[in-house]
Design a protein around this motif. Sequence first.
Motif, PDB file in Angstrom:
ATOM      1  N   ARG A 513       0.860  -1.171   0.000  1.00 27.61           N
ATOM      2  CA  ARG A 513       0.000   0.000   0.000  1.00 27.61           C
ATOM      3  C   ARG A 513       0.905   1.232   0.000  1.00 27.61           C
ATOM      4  O   ARG A 513       1.829   1.333   0.806  1.00 27.61           O
ATOM      5  CB  ARG A 513      -0.885   0.027   1.246  1.00 27.61           C
ATOM      6  CG  ARG A 513      -1.744   1.283   1.260  1.00 27.61           C
ATOM      7  CD  ARG A 513      -2.751   1.291   2.362  1.00 27.61           C
ATOM      8  NE  ARG A 513      -2.144   1.495   3.656  1.00 27.61           N
ATOM      9  CZ  ARG A 513      -2.832   1.507   4.795  1.00 27.61           C
ATOM     10  NH1 ARG A 513      -4.136   1.262   4.763  1.00 27.61           N
ATOM     11  NH2 ARG A 513      -2.259   1.707   5.936  1.00 27.61           N
ATOM     12  N   ASP A 516       0.167   5.885   3.495  1.00 26.45           N
ATOM     13  CA  ASP A 516      -1.085   6.353   4.085  1.00 26.45           C
ATOM     14  C   ASP A 516      -0.723   7.252   5.261  1.00 26.45           C
ATOM     15  O   ASP A 516      -0.988   6.924   6.413  1.00 26.45           O
ATOM     16  CB  ASP A 516      -1.924   5.148   4.534  1.00 26.45           C
ATOM     17  CG  ASP A 516      -3.290   5.566   5.082  1.00 26.45           C
ATOM     18  OD1 ASP A 516      -3.659   6.748   4.944  1.00 26.45           O
ATOM     19  OD2 ASP A 516      -3.984   4.709   5.651  1.00 26.45           O
ATOM     20  N   ARG A 539      -4.745  13.408   3.819  1.00 23.16           N
ATOM     21  CA  ARG A 539      -4.021  12.174   4.105  1.00 23.16           C
ATOM     22  C   ARG A 539      -3.968  11.283   2.866  1.00 23.16           C
ATOM     23  O   ARG A 539      -4.651  11.507   1.872  1.00 23.16           O
ATOM     24  CB  ARG A 539      -4.593  11.416   5.306  1.00 23.16           C
ATOM     25  CG  ARG A 539      -6.004  11.062   5.358  1.00 23.16           C
ATOM     26  CD  ARG A 539      -6.398  10.198   6.563  1.00 23.16           C
ATOM     27  NE  ARG A 539      -6.063   8.782   6.422  1.00 23.16           N
ATOM     28  CZ  ARG A 539      -6.813   7.778   6.896  1.00 23.16           C
ATOM     29  NH1 ARG A 539      -7.918   8.028   7.553  1.00 23.16           N
ATOM     30  NH2 ARG A 539      -6.453   6.532   6.735  1.00 23.16           N
ATOM     31  N   GLU A 612     -12.358   2.441   1.268  1.00 25.73           N
ATOM     32  CA  GLU A 612     -12.486   2.854   2.674  1.00 25.73           C
ATOM     33  C   GLU A 612     -13.158   4.211   2.822  1.00 25.73           C
ATOM     34  O   GLU A 612     -13.320   4.712   3.918  1.00 25.73           O
ATOM     35  CB  GLU A 612     -11.131   2.816   3.390  1.00 25.73           C
ATOM     36  CG  GLU A 612      -9.990   3.498   2.695  1.00 25.73           C
ATOM     37  CD  GLU A 612      -8.632   3.284   3.415  1.00 25.73           C
ATOM     38  OE1 GLU A 612      -8.597   2.735   4.509  1.00 25.73           O
ATOM     39  OE2 GLU A 612      -7.615   3.711   2.834  1.00 25.73           O
ATOM     40  N   ASP A 636     -11.448   2.134   8.254  1.00 25.51           N
ATOM     41  CA  ASP A 636     -11.849   3.476   7.860  1.00 25.51           C
ATOM     42  C   ASP A 636     -13.265   3.485   7.306  1.00 25.51           C
ATOM     43  O   ASP A 636     -14.061   4.362   7.625  1.00 25.51           O
ATOM     44  CB  ASP A 636     -10.874   4.037   6.816  1.00 25.51           C
ATOM     45  CG  ASP A 636      -9.668   4.674   7.485  1.00 25.51           C
ATOM     46  OD1 ASP A 636      -9.871   5.469   8.423  1.00 25.51           O
ATOM     47  OD2 ASP A 636      -8.535   4.368   7.084  1.00 25.51           O
ATOM     48  N   ARG A 646     -12.740   6.108  14.710  1.00 23.60           N
ATOM     49  CA  ARG A 646     -12.169   4.822  15.094  1.00 23.60           C
ATOM     50  C   ARG A 646     -11.166   4.946  16.236  1.00 23.60           C
ATOM     51  O   ARG A 646     -10.877   3.979  16.929  1.00 23.60           O
ATOM     52  CB  ARG A 646     -11.480   4.171  13.877  1.00 23.60           C
ATOM     53  CG  ARG A 646     -10.308   4.968  13.352  1.00 23.60           C
ATOM     54  CD  ARG A 646      -9.820   4.467  12.011  1.00 23.60           C
ATOM     55  NE  ARG A 646      -8.777   3.476  12.116  1.00 23.60           N
ATOM     56  CZ  ARG A 646      -8.062   3.027  11.093  1.00 23.60           C
ATOM     57  NH1 ARG A 646      -8.294   3.479   9.863  1.00 23.60           N
ATOM     58  NH2 ARG A 646      -7.131   2.141  11.255  1.00 23.60           N
TER      59      ARG A 646
HETATM   60 MG    MG Z   1      -7.435   2.836   6.322  1.00 28.36          MG
END
Ligand code: MG
Length: 762
Positions: A513, A516, A539, A612, A636, A646
């Motif tokens: 990924r 992030d 983000r 997400e 998310d 969260r």
């Molecule tokens: Mg996430």
Amino acid sequence: MPPQLVAGGPRVLLRRLREIMAERGSAQARMDKLVSVIAANMVAEVCSIYLRRAGDHLELFATEGLNRAAVHNTRLKPGEGLVGLVAQTSEPLNLSNAPEHPSFSYRPETGEDPFRSFLAVPIVRGERVFGVLTVQNRTARHYDEEEEEALATIAMVLAEVVAQGTLVDLAEIGEAQLSPTRPATFRGECLAEGVAIGTVFLHEPRVKVDRMIADDPAAELKRLEGALEQLRLAVDAMLASSELDLTGETREVIEAYRLFALDQGWRQRLVDAVRSGLTAEAAVERVQDETRARINRTDDPYLRGRLHDFDDLARRLIRHLAATDGAVERHVLPENAVVVARGMGPAELLDYGRNRIAALVVEEAAETSHIAIVARSLGIPLIGGVEGVADAAIEGDRIVVDGETAEVHIRPPGEVIIAFQAKRALLAQRVARFAAIRDEPAVTKDGVRVSLNMNAGLLLDLPHISQSGADGIGLFRTELQFLVGSKMPRLKDQVDFYRQVFDAAGSKPVVFRTLDLGGDKVPSYGRTAREENPAMGWRAIRIALDRPALLRYQVRALIAASEGRRLRLLFPMVSEVAEFESAQALVAREQMRAEKVGTVLPEAILMGAMLEVPSLLFELRQMMKASDFISVGSNDLLQFIFAADRANPAVAKRYDTLSPAVLNLVRQIAEAGKNAGRLGDISFCGEIAGRPLEAMALVGFGITSLSMQASMIGPVKMMIRNLDTTKLKPVIERLCGIERSSARSELSDFAAAHGVPIGRTG
Ligand code: MG
Ligand code: PEP
């Protein structure tokens, strides 16, 4: 002449109090003496101490001037009367005509009717109100500021004495957990599996203030001025530090912090408190208690947000004072350190390094917060949402962390340790059962093969690929490497790092990924501006598209590291197909560049989007067309679907992950996959994929690819190998339509009835 503070002021009084405290005799006798000395010193006709009993009643513990028979008999309900009001608001009350106040409640047994003027201050320590200290006079008069100050200072010393348990039995006033020698048990929520026994290490250390009353006030004042100066210098140095390279709002925040450090009002309050006879440390605590109470009462979000700045400054100042005393005791991590914190960010946890911490106990942390994810990735047991633990734990205490029951035992008695050790042995046996099926495939009884992958992000995770029997790495969180270091990793470091990941995975696929960052994942060298809602802020792919160099370098490193192997890229926080396509175009440019400079190209580059952000649900068909695979980031996605942060324990657990809303959501995603003939390209990689019961539901909807923390592969595989999806499917379809907020019990009943193990630890 109106009554007033007698000559010598609070300083003399404090000295006298110290003598009384040191006297022999019963606690009651000492308390009786205290009230009579305070009354005499303040020329008050009445002085009383009320303490909070277990159950929150306030009880009259000692009095000079009211009827003695009322002692231990007069009890006030929470908030009752003026005394109750002071305890509730934690604010002093200074009245020249008390009976006129709307909260006044007359208690005939005390005989207080002749007294009109009334001054009461809370007996507080930290944020805990132990009780109330009052003085009263017959004449209707207003106590002046100096008298109010003096009473507050006395109350502070009293609070300290009460907290030490020498004046009253702490159990009696419902504060047993404060007594440092008593065992205490707390319950939170297990956020990373595991058990540990070790030694408390406080993340935000308290410097213990032993001396409250100054021997030499002039010398104290000098110490205070010296420490303030050092604090200012330290903050200036922080601002000037080129390492931090502060810009924009981050700089503003630190500048504001510096202003607080220079604030004359703060300084004056500290000086006044020292002049009243307190030691410099006690003065800092006293002023901080007041500041905290004042800020907690305001509605000003800016000031409330700054409270931690003030707390931080006060802690630093006390540390500077301790340093001049030569009393700084910091801080080698003990063996089997169990770190206890009020709050902690993922980078701070990484700073500790994996092998040095046995477990982590945090007051404020929720299951899908990033600290929890990092803890799981590091294999550090973590209990979160443990209210009050940071106050109760003392550095060096023995501590037992039991992830199974989500309990934390501080200063545990022998029986708890023995029971705990037996449990640990049992857990080891269960782990052995999972190990036995490590090389078996995850196939349901009716023949559905499910791909079980692991989530990773650090080199430490890599040995788990073979140890867990994972089919591959379904989510490699590349940002964690950026969070560990104090500097941005250079291109070469990135290439080396990714190469090691490829090598460790061997023939197994790895989904990288892309960064992030943002939200609660801000590197120490990051320059992000302060955001009101960081999780929904700047983000992940948003940063990548606005600052393409970051993503381009990362892709360059990944292409170089692949050395001809297949490269799988996953973009986080995609909100619309167009964003994904921009990222794709950027990768294509890097691919061309690599070709031009003669880098060995990957065999293929597959690109996927994380699902997400809810908006993508409404473009799912197009997204499936545009991408090679989809990875559902339920952490998310659910926080946005439910609008429930969260990372905030107060709401993170509010909605069940097996609610009809979630079941319908999964069904809809699976339908989109089926319609496109590509259900196999949809994977789930949020925390729900690693919980056997939730994973069972996902498989029931036809999902055949899951990615989770390595330690959950065994339990999820055990569940799958005992599951018959043909039996589950009709049940789960029906559950989509129930009119309750959770289908958890029905699914658990199904598992129990069909012999499907759903325990997290076997
Ligand atoms: Mg996430
Ligand atoms: C998710 O959001 O579910 C996810 C896997 O990503 P992260 O937890 O790193 O935000």
